[in-house]
Structure formats: C-alpha cells, structure tokens
Write an enzyme that holds these catalytic residues in place. Structure first.
Site, PDB file in Angstrom:
ATOM      1  N   SER A  50      -6.121  11.387 -16.606  1.00  0.00           N
ATOM      2  CA  SER A  50      -7.114  11.229 -15.534  1.00  0.00           C
ATOM      3  C   SER A  50      -7.590  12.629 -15.155  1.00  0.00           C
ATOM      4  O   SER A  50      -6.893  13.617 -15.405  1.00  0.00           O
ATOM      5  CB  SER A  50      -6.515  10.497 -14.333  1.00  0.00           C
ATOM      6  N   GLN A 107       1.477  17.702  -6.950  1.00  0.00           N
ATOM      7  CA  GLN A 107       0.909  19.036  -6.809  1.00  0.00           C
ATOM      8  C   GLN A 107       1.095  19.720  -8.167  1.00  0.00           C
ATOM      9  O   GLN A 107       2.038  19.392  -8.906  1.00  0.00           O
ATOM     10  CB  GLN A 107       1.693  19.785  -5.719  1.00  0.00           C
ATOM     11  N   PHE A 130      -3.490  30.732  -5.001  1.00  0.00           N
ATOM     12  CA  PHE A 130      -3.586  29.330  -4.633  1.00  0.00           C
ATOM     13  C   PHE A 130      -2.204  28.678  -4.714  1.00  0.00           C
ATOM     14  O   PHE A 130      -1.787  27.912  -3.833  1.00  0.00           O
ATOM     15  CB  PHE A 130      -4.589  28.677  -5.591  1.00  0.00           C
ATOM     16  N   ASP A 154      -4.640  18.155   5.702  1.00  0.00           N
ATOM     17  CA  ASP A 154      -4.230  19.330   6.485  1.00  0.00           C
ATOM     18  C   ASP A 154      -5.063  19.436   7.745  1.00  0.00           C
ATOM     19  O   ASP A 154      -6.242  19.086   7.740  1.00  0.00           O
ATOM     20  CB  ASP A 154      -4.427  20.601   5.658  1.00  0.00           C
ATOM     21  N   HIS A 179      -2.509  14.039 -14.997  1.00  0.00           N
ATOM     22  CA  HIS A 179      -3.699  14.159 -14.147  1.00  0.00           C
ATOM     23  C   HIS A 179      -4.142  15.624 -14.216  1.00  0.00           C
ATOM     24  O   HIS A 179      -3.364  16.526 -13.881  1.00  0.00           O
ATOM     25  CB  HIS A 179      -3.304  13.777 -12.711  1.00  0.00           C
ATOM     26  N   GLU A 186      -9.494  15.099 -12.122  1.00  0.00           N
ATOM     27  CA  GLU A 186      -9.867  15.229 -10.702  1.00  0.00           C
ATOM     28  C   GLU A 186     -11.079  16.150 -10.556  1.00  0.00           C
ATOM     29  O   GLU A 186     -11.127  17.227 -11.150  1.00  0.00           O
ATOM     30  CB  GLU A 186      -8.681  15.784  -9.914  1.00  0.00           C
TER      31      GLU A 186
HETATM   32  P1  FAD Z   1       2.566  13.720   3.106  1.00  0.00           P
HETATM   33  O1  FAD Z   1       3.136  13.495   1.739  1.00  0.00           O
HETATM   34  O2  FAD Z   1       2.311  12.573   3.952  1.00  0.00           O
HETATM   35  O3  FAD Z   1       3.457  14.734   3.942  1.00  0.00           O
HETATM   36  C1  FAD Z   1       3.567  16.101   3.578  1.00  0.00           C
HETATM   37  C2  FAD Z   1       4.772  16.730   4.242  1.00  0.00           C
HETATM   38  O4  FAD Z   1       4.642  16.677   5.658  1.00  0.00           O
HETATM   39  C3  FAD Z   1       6.060  16.041   3.960  1.00  0.00           C
HETATM   40  O5  FAD Z   1       6.558  16.438   2.740  1.00  0.00           O
HETATM   41  C4  FAD Z   1       6.874  16.442   5.131  1.00  0.00           C
HETATM   42  O6  FAD Z   1       7.373  17.728   4.950  1.00  0.00           O
HETATM   43  C5  FAD Z   1       5.904  16.495   6.251  1.00  0.00           C
HETATM   44  N1  FAD Z   1       5.952  15.232   7.019  1.00  0.00           N
HETATM   45  C6  FAD Z   1       4.986  14.318   7.106  1.00  0.00           C
HETATM   46  N2  FAD Z   1       5.338  13.298   7.882  1.00  0.00           N
HETATM   47  C7  FAD Z   1       6.582  13.581   8.314  1.00  0.00           C
HETATM   48  C8  FAD Z   1       7.486  12.918   9.164  1.00  0.00           C
HETATM   49  N3  FAD Z   1       7.208  11.747   9.743  1.00  0.00           N
HETATM   50  N4  FAD Z   1       8.682  13.500   9.389  1.00  0.00           N
HETATM   51  C9  FAD Z   1       8.985  14.669   8.813  1.00  0.00           C
HETATM   52  N5  FAD Z   1       8.157  15.351   8.009  1.00  0.00           N
HETATM   53  C10 FAD Z   1       6.978  14.820   7.751  1.00  0.00           C
HETATM   54  N6  FAD Z   1      -6.083  17.420   0.709  1.00  0.00           N
HETATM   55  C11 FAD Z   1      -7.336  17.116   1.149  1.00  0.00           C
HETATM   56  O7  FAD Z   1      -7.733  17.532   2.245  1.00  0.00           O
HETATM   57  N7  FAD Z   1      -8.181  16.345   0.402  1.00  0.00           N
HETATM   58  C12 FAD Z   1      -7.817  15.836  -0.817  1.00  0.00           C
HETATM   59  O8  FAD Z   1      -8.606  15.153  -1.463  1.00  0.00           O
HETATM   60  C13 FAD Z   1      -6.502  16.132  -1.307  1.00  0.00           C
HETATM   61  N8  FAD Z   1      -6.050  15.646  -2.479  1.00  0.00           N
HETATM   62  C14 FAD Z   1      -4.766  15.894  -2.892  1.00  0.00           C
HETATM   63  C15 FAD Z   1      -4.315  15.307  -4.081  1.00  0.00           C
HETATM   64  C16 FAD Z   1      -3.009  15.534  -4.519  1.00  0.00           C
HETATM   65  C17 FAD Z   1      -2.541  14.873  -5.807  1.00  0.00           C
HETATM   66  C18 FAD Z   1      -2.137  16.373  -3.761  1.00  0.00           C
HETATM   67  C19 FAD Z   1      -0.751  16.645  -4.260  1.00  0.00           C
HETATM   68  C20 FAD Z   1      -2.585  16.950  -2.581  1.00  0.00           C
HETATM   69  C21 FAD Z   1      -3.894  16.709  -2.121  1.00  0.00           C
HETATM   70  N9  FAD Z   1      -4.361  17.241  -0.918  1.00  0.00           N
HETATM   71  C22 FAD Z   1      -5.652  16.946  -0.499  1.00  0.00           C
HETATM   72  C23 FAD Z   1      -3.531  18.151  -0.108  1.00  0.00           C
HETATM   73  C24 FAD Z   1      -2.797  17.419   1.007  1.00  0.00           C
HETATM   74  O9  FAD Z   1      -3.722  16.883   1.929  1.00  0.00           O
HETATM   75  C25 FAD Z   1      -1.913  18.426   1.724  1.00  0.00           C
HETATM   76  O10 FAD Z   1      -0.896  18.868   0.888  1.00  0.00           O
HETATM   77  C26 FAD Z   1      -1.355  17.967   3.080  1.00  0.00           C
HETATM   78  O11 FAD Z   1      -0.668  19.079   3.674  1.00  0.00           O
HETATM   79  C27 FAD Z   1      -0.331  16.855   2.995  1.00  0.00           C
HETATM   80  O12 FAD Z   1      -0.889  15.622   2.766  1.00  0.00           O
HETATM   81  P2  FAD Z   1       0.054  14.534   1.989  1.00  0.00           P
HETATM   82  O13 FAD Z   1      -0.548  13.196   2.047  1.00  0.00           O
HETATM   83  O14 FAD Z   1       0.386  15.092   0.679  1.00  0.00           O
HETATM   84  O15 FAD Z   1       1.269  14.577   2.981  1.00  0.00           O
END
Ligand code: FAD
Length: 305
Positions: A21, A185, A225, A115, A275, A23
């Site tokens: 896939s 990641q 990065f 973020d 990916h 991105e």
């Molecule tokens: P989550 O997996 O929900 O959480 C990340 C971390 O936050 C956890 O590991 C934990 O340490 C902490 N955390 C969260 N909730 C709790 C809790 N209840 N208790 C304790 N700790 C907690 N960003 C964008 O803005 N747009 C995108 O399109 C985008 N695409 C992405 C695609 C991929 C494949 C990846 C890997 C990242 C992407 N990101 C994107 C980046 C991502 O938004 C950031 O890394 C963000 O900081 C975390 O989002 P997440 O959904 O990965 O977090």
C-alpha cells in the site's frame, strides 16, 4: 547484504505474496497536485491493496484530504483509506468527516488521535465534546458505517509513551473497538520491529502489524524527522549515506537498495504486507517494488491514457 539481512541470515521468499500500500499527503498547490497525480499513475499499475491519504495536523487539511481521496477513488479506481484524527475537534465535526468519507465511497479509514496543534511533544488533551482518544474514535467510526478501520503502532514506542506496556494496552483497546490492521511508524532496524511484533503477539493481539517503510529521499532530513518521531537511526545507516550530501544520483541508488533490502529481510522473516510512505514521489518506491520482483499490471488509469 545489509546489517538487516545479515542479522536475519535468511533468504528472501517469493515476491508473489507481497501486499503493498502507498501513503500520500494532500497537495497544497497545483504543482504539487500534478506531482501527486503523476505518482498515483506511476504506482497504480503495481496493484496496491489500497492507498492512503493523510489528514494534516489538527485537521488542517480536512477539505484537501477529502478532495484527494475522492479524486483517487473516482479517477484511479484504487481503494483509498482516508486518514482521520480526532484532536482539536468535537465529535460532531469528526462525525461529519466520517459521513462525508462514506458518501464518496471510502471503505477504509486510518483512525488516529493526532497531535495537538502546538506539535509533537505538546501535551494532548481531548477536545471538549470530542473523542477521548483513538479507541473512542475507532468505535465512533464503526458506528457510522461498515468501514475497515486501521490504526497506528510504534515499534520503538510512541514518543509520549513511558513504556511498551502502555502502548500495547492502547493497541488492544483500539482492536477491541474494531480496528483490523495496524500500520507502523517507520523504522530502519528490523530487529526492533520483530521484537515489537513478538510483544504484541505475546499480549494476545493478532491483527496484522504492517511495517511502514520510509524510502530516504534526503538522509539529513530523514534523520531529523526520525528523531522527532522517536525512530532510531542506526550508525550503519548513517554510514551508508556518508558523503552523499551533494550527490543526489548516488543517494537515490543507495536509498532504493537500502529500502529494498529492508523489505526483503522483513519478507524473509515472514512479513507479507508493506506500507510505503511515498512523500508523493513515485520513483524510489517504484524502483524498490521492482527490485522486489513486482511488475506492473494493466489498470483503469493506464487504459484511460
Ligand atoms: P495513539 O496510538 O492513540 O496514542 C499515542 C500514545 O499516546 C500512546 O502510545 C500513549 O503513549 C499515549 N496515550 C494515548 N492515550 C493514552 C491513555 N489513555 N493513557 C496513557 N497514554 C495514552 N498524524 C496526523 O496528524 N495525520 C495523519 O494522517 C497521520 N497519519 C499517521 C499514520 C501512521 C501509520 C502513523 C504511525 C502515525 C500517523 N500520524 C498522523 C501521527 C499521529 O497522529 C501521532 O503520532 C500522534 O501523536 C498519535 O496519534 P495515534 O493515533 O498514533 O495515537
């Protein structure tokens, strides 16, 4: 052989079974739009399982993401996963985006917390009236349609995470909410990925953990990065790019070879799905896929040309 391949000590298996896939990010200008579209057309004949389109930090590309996803679905006919974050928005605002994705035929969503607008490292707080985090977002998406929901995973931990246990517990919550696949990641050391997947499996989580592969277009930029994203840059990798700062041609050849070897080594370790972070540029990814034995097949876009 690269250090990755030396460590695995195994030969790559056939490319037939590879699922790929790609991105992309939504373009900002007509020039970038043209570059994206050229890349989509170049990569489409490699028959990806899906492509995905990111959602800018804090929802800043909401309209552009939508328009890009719609164009790829309509004109290239490739299943397209739309990314979505829940940071800085109410549930209703996020739900509107989910409905709008549904209306244009999106079947897959990459659901992320996102973020804070102040950037990585700023403390995340759920928006008032918003989804509390990624597990709640996954549930919300599942309630609004028959979407396949993909989520993130971090082989070297999320930069905010205190330990792997916290991250893996969060992954479990995302799976319990309905996520069927995790995309990682990017990382450069396959041992770290393998160790992470073992931890995930030991925790009883069995969805695919698809490695995110980042071809290196510019080593200096990629290293910066990586540091911000919490991904380590092994010394052997830095050595490979040493002295190539002003030698774009050699840099490109080295990058393609390194990424192809990384994928081959992962494949030899039993991984069949990858990916690619394309950065909207096709050449490196195309070369890597070619090195892996993938060949173009006829597509709707190719026929239309
Ligand atoms: P989550 O997996 O929900 O959480 C990340 C971390 O936050 C956890 O590991 C934990 O340490 C902490 N955390 C969260 N909730 C709790 C809790 N209840 N208790 C304790 N700790 C907690 N960003 C964008 O803005 N747009 C995108 O399109 C985008 N695409 C992405 C695609 C991929 C494949 C990846 C890997 C990242 C992407 N990101 C994107 C980046 C991502 O938004 C950031 O890394 C963000 O900081 C975390 O989002 P997440 O959904 O990965 O977090």
């Amino acid at each position: 052989m690269t250090p990755n391949a030396e460590r695995s000590g195994r030969r790559s298996r056939s490319a037939d079974k590879l699922k790929i896939s790609f991105e992309f990010f939504p373009p900002k200008s007509p020039k970038m739009e043209a570059m994206l579209w050229e890349s989509v057309q170049r990569l489409a004949p490699l028959a990806p399982e899906f492509v995905s389109v990111t959602y800018g930090a804090g929802g800043s590309t909401r309209e552009r993401t939508h328009a890009t996803v719609e164009r790829i679905i309509k004109e290239a006919g490739i299943p397209t996963a739309a990314h979505l974050t829940c940071v800085g928005a109410t549930k209703e605002e996020v739900n509107d985006v989910i409905r709008s994705y549904r209306e244009i035929g999106v079947k897959q969503i990459v659901a992320l917390r996102g973020d804070p607008v102040d950037g990585v490292g700023a403390k995340y707080e759920a928006h008032e009236g918003g989804y509390s985090g990624s597990p709640a977002l996954v549930s919300g998406i599942k309630e609004l349609g028959e979407f396949d929901v993909f989520v993130s995973a971090y082989p070297e931990k999320h930069p905010e995470s205190s330990d792997f246990a916290t991250d893996i517990e969060l992954l479990r919550q995302k799976v319990d909410a309905g996520a069927t696949k995790a995309i990682t990641q990017f990382f450069f050391d396959n041992d770290l990925y393998e160790a992470f997947v073992e931890r995930v499996r030991r925790a009883g989580i069995f969805i695919p953990i698809v490695p995110g592969i980042m071809p290196i277009h510019n080593f200096t930029q990629a290293a910066g990065f990586a540091t911000r994203a919490g991904a380590s840059v092994p010394q052997w990798l830095a050595n490979r790019f040493e002295g190539l700062e002003n030698d774009a041609d050699t840099h490109r050849l080295v990058s393609a070879a390194m990424a192809a070897e990384q994928v081959e080594d992962l494949h030899a370790r039993g991984v069949d799905e990858f990916h690619f972070y394309t950065l909207n540029r096709a050449n490196l990814v195309y070369a890597i896929c070619h090195l892996l034995g993938m060949r173009p097949v006829k597509t709707a876009t190719a026929d239309a040309e």
